[in-house]
Design a protein around this motif. Structure first.
Motif, PDB file in Angstrom:
ATOM      1  N   ASN A 279      43.737  29.032  49.749  1.00 17.40           N
ATOM      2  CA  ASN A 279      43.039  29.415  48.534  1.00 17.40           C
ATOM      3  C   ASN A 279      41.947  30.438  48.816  1.00 17.40           C
ATOM      4  O   ASN A 279      41.749  31.391  48.068  1.00 17.40           O
ATOM      5  CB  ASN A 279      42.436  28.180  47.873  1.00 17.40           C
ATOM      6  CG  ASN A 279      41.754  28.521  46.573  1.00 17.40           C
ATOM      7  OD1 ASN A 279      42.412  28.740  45.570  1.00 17.40           O
ATOM      8  ND2 ASN A 279      40.432  28.595  46.583  1.00 17.40           N
TER       9      ASN A 279
ATOM     10  N   LEU B 179      43.534  33.700  49.296  1.00 17.06           N
ATOM     11  CA  LEU B 179      43.986  34.220  48.009  1.00 17.06           C
ATOM     12  C   LEU B 179      42.815  34.807  47.215  1.00 17.06           C
ATOM     13  O   LEU B 179      42.927  35.889  46.641  1.00 17.06           O
ATOM     14  CB  LEU B 179      44.663  33.110  47.208  1.00 17.06           C
ATOM     15  CG  LEU B 179      45.199  33.490  45.827  1.00 17.06           C
ATOM     16  CD1 LEU B 179      46.235  34.596  45.935  1.00 17.06           C
ATOM     17  CD2 LEU B 179      45.784  32.259  45.141  1.00 17.06           C
TER      18      LEU B 179
ATOM     19  N   VAL C 172      42.364  38.600  45.866  1.00 20.46           N
ATOM     20  CA  VAL C 172      42.103  38.888  44.456  1.00 20.46           C
ATOM     21  C   VAL C 172      40.871  39.766  44.324  1.00 20.46           C
ATOM     22  O   VAL C 172      40.837  40.701  43.523  1.00 20.46           O
ATOM     23  CB  VAL C 172      41.934  37.577  43.662  1.00 20.46           C
ATOM     24  CG1 VAL C 172      41.379  37.856  42.269  1.00 20.46           C
ATOM     25  CG2 VAL C 172      43.271  36.849  43.560  1.00 20.46           C
TER      26      VAL C 172
ATOM     27  N   LEU D 260      41.247  29.888  42.281  1.00 22.94           N
ATOM     28  CA  LEU D 260      42.202  30.243  41.230  1.00 22.94           C
ATOM     29  C   LEU D 260      42.725  28.956  40.619  1.00 22.94           C
ATOM     30  O   LEU D 260      43.922  28.775  40.413  1.00 22.94           O
ATOM     31  CB  LEU D 260      43.349  31.092  41.795  1.00 22.94           C
ATOM     32  CG  LEU D 260      43.136  32.601  41.922  1.00 22.94           C
ATOM     33  CD1 LEU D 260      43.008  33.235  40.556  1.00 22.94           C
ATOM     34  CD2 LEU D 260      41.952  32.941  42.797  1.00 22.94           C
TER      35      LEU D 260
ATOM     36  N   GLY E 200      53.285  32.085  40.460  1.00 25.88           N
ATOM     37  CA  GLY E 200      52.391  33.218  40.323  1.00 25.88           C
ATOM     38  C   GLY E 200      51.731  33.338  38.961  1.00 25.88           C
ATOM     39  O   GLY E 200      50.870  34.199  38.769  1.00 25.88           O
TER      40      GLY E 200
ATOM     41  N   LEU F  35      47.817  33.195  38.825  1.00 25.12           N
ATOM     42  CA  LEU F  35      47.263  34.387  39.470  1.00 25.12           C
ATOM     43  C   LEU F  35      47.462  35.617  38.604  1.00 25.12           C
ATOM     44  O   LEU F  35      46.559  36.442  38.445  1.00 25.12           O
ATOM     45  CB  LEU F  35      47.917  34.583  40.840  1.00 25.12           C
ATOM     46  CG  LEU F  35      47.544  35.856  41.594  1.00 25.12           C
ATOM     47  CD1 LEU F  35      46.044  35.892  41.887  1.00 25.12           C
ATOM     48  CD2 LEU F  35      48.341  35.944  42.895  1.00 25.12           C
ATOM     49  N   GLN F  36      48.647  35.755  38.021  1.00 26.23           N
ATOM     50  CA  GLN F  36      48.915  36.911  37.172  1.00 26.23           C
ATOM     51  C   GLN F  36      47.977  36.930  35.967  1.00 26.23           C
ATOM     52  O   GLN F  36      47.526  38.002  35.530  1.00 26.23           O
ATOM     53  CB  GLN F  36      50.372  36.903  36.704  1.00 26.23           C
ATOM     54  CG  GLN F  36      50.786  38.172  35.981  1.00 26.23           C
ATOM     55  CD  GLN F  36      52.232  38.142  35.545  1.00 26.23           C
ATOM     56  OE1 GLN F  36      52.656  37.240  34.815  1.00 26.23           O
ATOM     57  NE2 GLN F  36      53.015  39.125  35.996  1.00 26.23           N
TER      58      GLN F  36
ATOM     59  N   VAL G  84      44.680  38.353  37.320  1.00 26.58           N
ATOM     60  CA  VAL G  84      44.794  39.768  37.677  1.00 26.58           C
ATOM     61  C   VAL G  84      44.888  40.641  36.429  1.00 26.58           C
ATOM     62  O   VAL G  84      44.189  41.661  36.297  1.00 26.58           O
ATOM     63  CB  VAL G  84      46.010  39.994  38.589  1.00 26.58           C
ATOM     64  CG1 VAL G  84      46.296  41.485  38.764  1.00 26.58           C
ATOM     65  CG2 VAL G  84      45.780  39.350  39.952  1.00 26.58           C
TER      66      VAL G  84
ATOM     67  N   MET H 227      53.075  34.818  44.580  1.00 30.10           N
ATOM     68  CA  MET H 227      51.737  35.395  44.500  1.00 30.10           C
ATOM     69  C   MET H 227      51.681  36.781  45.132  1.00 30.10           C
ATOM     70  O   MET H 227      50.972  37.665  44.659  1.00 30.10           O
ATOM     71  CB  MET H 227      50.729  34.444  45.141  1.00 30.10           C
ATOM     72  CG  MET H 227      50.540  33.168  44.336  1.00 30.10           C
ATOM     73  SD  MET H 227      49.451  31.973  45.121  1.00 30.10           S
ATOM     74  CE  MET H 227      49.596  30.600  43.964  1.00 30.10           C
TER      75      MET H 227
ATOM     76  N   LEU I 250      50.322  40.234  43.294  1.00 31.69           N
ATOM     77  CA  LEU I 250      49.301  41.104  43.872  1.00 31.69           C
ATOM     78  C   LEU I 250      49.830  42.508  44.133  1.00 31.69           C
ATOM     79  O   LEU I 250      49.050  43.463  44.237  1.00 31.69           O
ATOM     80  CB  LEU I 250      48.764  40.496  45.163  1.00 31.69           C
ATOM     81  CG  LEU I 250      47.908  39.238  44.980  1.00 31.69           C
ATOM     82  CD1 LEU I 250      47.645  38.572  46.326  1.00 31.69           C
ATOM     83  CD2 LEU I 250      46.595  39.569  44.289  1.00 31.69           C
TER      84      LEU I 250
ATOM     85  N   GLY J 298      43.149  28.326  45.020  1.00 32.91           N
ATOM     86  CA  GLY J 298      44.197  28.310  44.300  1.00 32.91           C
ATOM     87  C   GLY J 298      45.484  27.711  44.557  1.00 32.91           C
ATOM     88  O   GLY J 298      46.159  27.723  43.591  1.00 32.91           O
TER      89      GLY J 298
END
Length: 247
Positions: A130, A133, A137, A148, A170, A173-174, A177, A216, A220, A245
């Motif tokens: 995490n 990650l 990010v 996350l 994902g 995360l998406q 982002v 993920m 990214l 995350g």
């Protein structure tokens, strides 16, 4: 008398074989908020339990954490939508502290920064993953996030406008982002993190962990959208409550 007023907040609960955890989770949904349990192919009677406990049940046959989350989002009707895991690792009673800044217009997306209540609540390998990650990010978006985490809140129509496409690991995360690319005010607030009930579908297996990493990485690798002038470069910390995350 049946309350026919619309819910002030919808809470999306992706569910795959969470019969043991559901009673505790659903009894802790804030009063006046609606629980939307999205069944993602359970075989342990989870949908029936959720229905008996008053939740709205949505069936999503396509397997995947993101598929379940997005099905719940599209089924929601409240202005503000929260997401929360259905495995009793996160306490829905804490959702008002996460949704509050969105309801008050102070933030556009609020993430619950997980604070483990015991040593066994969050395996070390998942914590380190995490942290990495969060670093990626920050490099990709400029957001100084610590977690996350899956407990989060935002406005429904704005979330739908992000046009999220990931339907597996994902998805969370998406969301972050694309929110950052759109210039959203993204914030964190601390929430307690308990040992989950049952085994994780992601970090509990090598296959799940590998799939999460692959999903993920793909998120990214997406090219950044045009960022509006004056977009925030940091995520304000809204609270120093109870810790980061991969689920």
């Amino acid at each position: 008398m049946i309350n026919t007023s619309p819910p002030s907040v919808d809470v999306v609960l992706p569910c795959l074989d969470e019969a043991e955890a559901l009673p505790w989770v659903l009894e802790r949904i804030p009063p006046g908020w609606r629980a939307i349990v999205v069944d993602n192919g359970s075989t342990d009677g989870s949908p029936g339990i959720a229905r008996e406990l008053g939740a709205r049940v949505v069936h999503e046959p396509r397997r995947g954490f993101g598929a379940a989350c997005h099905a719940g989002l599209t089924a929601a009707t409240a202005d503000v939508v929260c997401f929360c895991d259905c495995d009793a690792s996160l306490d829905p009673a804490l959702l008002p502290s996460v949704a509050g800044p969105v309801l008050d217009g102070v933030a556009d997306l609020v993430l619950g920064r997980r604070r483990p209540t015991t040593l066994g609540a969050w395996p070390l390998h998942a914590r380190f993953a995490n942290l990495e990650l969060a670093r990626l990010v920050r490099r990709r978006t400029g957001l100084r996030l610590h977690d996350l985490g899956p407990m989060r809140a935002a406005r429904r129509e704005a979330l739908l406008a992000l046009d999220l496409t990931d339907r597996r690991s994902g998805y969370p995360l998406q969301m972050v982002v694309r929110a950052a690319d759109a210039g959203w005010r993204v914030a964190e607030t601390d929430v307690s993190y308990r040992p989950r009930t049952g085994r994780s579908k992601v970090t509990g297996t090598w296959r799940g962990a590998w799939q999460a990493v692959r999903d993920m990485r793909a998120v990214l690798a997406e090219p950044p959208a045009a960022t509006p002038a004056g977009a925030p470069a940091t995520a304000p910390d809204l609270g120093a409550g109870i810790a980061g995350g991969l689920r």
